[in-house]
Scaffold this active site. Sequence first.
Site, mmCIF file in Angstrom:
data_model
loop_
_atom_site.group_PDB
_atom_site.id
_atom_site.type_symbol
_atom_site.label_atom_id
_atom_site.label_comp_id
_atom_site.label_asym_id
_atom_site.label_seq_id
_atom_site.Cartn_x
_atom_site.Cartn_y
_atom_site.Cartn_z
ATOM 1 C CB CYS A 79 -0.981 -0.018 1.174
ATOM 2 S SG CYS A 79 -0.219 -0.067 2.808
ATOM 3 C CB CYS B 184 -3.728 1.744 6.980
ATOM 4 S SG CYS B 184 -3.439 3.241 7.962
ATOM 5 N NE ARG B 185 -4.547 1.455 1.744
ATOM 6 C CZ ARG B 185 -4.328 2.198 0.678
ATOM 7 N NH1 ARG B 185 -5.161 2.117 -0.335
ATOM 8 N NH2 ARG B 185 -3.292 3.009 0.617
ATOM 9 C CB SER B 186 0.165 -3.568 2.814
ATOM 10 O OG SER B 186 1.030 -2.707 3.492
ATOM 11 C CG ASP C 123 -5.291 5.719 2.569
ATOM 12 O OD1 ASP C 123 -5.313 5.203 3.694
ATOM 13 O OD2 ASP C 123 -4.423 6.517 2.186
#
Length: 157
Positions: free
Chosen positions: A10, A15-17, A125
């Site tokens: 990301c 946050c996301r990965s 995101d």
Amino acid sequence: MTSHRVLFVCLGNICRSPLAEAAFRRAAAEAGLAVEVDSAGTAAYHVGEPPDPRSIEVAEKHGIDISGYRGRQLTVGDFHAFDFIFGMDRSNMTNIARIEPDDARARVSMLLDIVPGSEGRELSDPWYGGEDNFRATWEDVTMAADALVAALVAKTR
Ligand code: 4NP
């Protein structure tokens, strides 16, 4: 048994990965699939830092401790070290393509493209969002992790 090497990417790697990494580690373990998994960010903003507290919290709610993960930046070497590299959104895909070497071994695609019915959808995101956005991120990465494990199990068979 061959081990599938998968990297989730990301922007910030906080946050996301990390959540995608956690969800995929669990799904692979449950399926008995041998994997090597990591995550990275295209930016260096959060190198060496733990995941965002909101990501740590949503993973914890699902019984996974990601507080020991540390941010790192995507490198050219990753394109040789991994079989698959998954970006979360189109901006990540552009940033990934910018450093992708001509002789990359990794197949690069957007994560939700592997989920039937969600092709082309970005995993947006949650950084500027709230708890609901992190919950939605968890749902998306879990769905993608399950789809990826199913595809790899089918391929390995
Ligand atoms: P991620 O979220 O790419 O899912 O880790 C973000 C984290 C940090 C920033 C942006 C997005 N930032 O601008 O620092």
